[in-house]
Design a protein around this motif. Structure first.
Motif, short mmCIF file in Angstrom:
data_model
loop_
_atom_site.label_atom_id
_atom_site.label_comp_id
_atom_site.label_asym_id
_atom_site.label_seq_id
_atom_site.Cartn_x
_atom_site.Cartn_y
_atom_site.Cartn_z
N LEU A 94 0.84 -1.20 0.00
CA LEU A 94 0.00 0.00 0.00
C LEU A 94 0.88 1.24 0.00
O LEU A 94 1.75 1.39 0.85
CB LEU A 94 -0.87 0.05 1.25
CG LEU A 94 -1.97 -0.97 1.42
CD1 LEU A 94 -2.67 -0.77 2.76
CD2 LEU A 94 -2.97 -0.87 0.30
N LEU A 95 0.60 2.14 -0.95
CA LEU A 95 1.31 3.41 -1.02
C LEU A 95 0.32 4.53 -0.71
O LEU A 95 -0.74 4.62 -1.33
CB LEU A 95 1.89 3.62 -2.42
CG LEU A 95 2.56 4.96 -2.69
CD1 LEU A 95 3.78 5.17 -1.77
CD2 LEU A 95 2.97 5.06 -4.16
N PHE A 96 0.67 5.35 0.28
CA PHE A 96 -0.17 6.48 0.68
C PHE A 96 0.49 7.76 0.22
O PHE A 96 1.69 7.96 0.43
CB PHE A 96 -0.36 6.48 2.20
CG PHE A 96 -1.13 5.29 2.68
CD1 PHE A 96 -2.51 5.26 2.61
CD2 PHE A 96 -0.47 4.18 3.18
CE1 PHE A 96 -3.23 4.15 3.03
CE2 PHE A 96 -1.17 3.07 3.62
CZ PHE A 96 -2.56 3.06 3.55
N VAL A 97 -0.32 8.65 -0.37
CA VAL A 97 0.22 9.86 -0.98
C VAL A 97 -0.55 11.09 -0.53
O VAL A 97 -1.79 11.11 -0.57
CB VAL A 97 0.18 9.76 -2.52
CG1 VAL A 97 0.74 11.02 -3.17
CG2 VAL A 97 0.92 8.53 -3.02
N CYS A 98 0.18 12.11 -0.09
CA CYS A 98 -0.38 13.43 0.15
C CYS A 98 0.57 14.44 -0.49
O CYS A 98 1.36 14.07 -1.35
CB CYS A 98 -0.63 13.69 1.63
SG CYS A 98 0.83 13.74 2.69
#
Length: 107
Positions: A3-7
């Motif tokens: 899982l890659l989380f991006v902000c």
């Protein structure tokens, strides 16, 4: 599952998500930011590594499409609609993340 989380700046939302979901069995998590000035700017290797990409806002998806269009063609990407209103590990942010991401990883 990766899982890659991006902000945007990789300061509060995506690092919180990374920390929360690293605790989940059978899940590897990492985070990155779309801004070149992010604490950890996103790379093509991040995109290739991810099975699922979760962006905090639509603007992050637009930025990814602009920078990594070809790499996103066969990626599962979800917009979580979590505004930049929270600090790192804010309990409300953690709850929002759990409620938004759990159905994605446990359909």
């Amino acid at each position: 599952m990766n899982l890659l989380f991006v902000c945007s700046m990789n300061k509060w939302r995506s690092p919180t998500a990374e920390k929360v979901f690293r605790r989940v069995e059978a899940v590897s998590a990492r985070s990155a930011g779309t801004s070149r000035k992010a604490r950890r700017p996103i790379t093509i290797q991040d995109i290739r590594w991810a099975d699922i990409i979760c962006v905090m806002e639509s603007k992050h998806l637009s930025r990814l499409r602009g920078d990594f269009r070809g790499e996103l063609l066969h990626k599962e990407v979800h917009v979580l609609d979590i505004p930049d209103d929270y600090q790192f590990m804010d309990p409300e942010l953690v709850e929002l993340l759990l409620n938004s991401v759990q159905p994605i990883i446990d359909p």
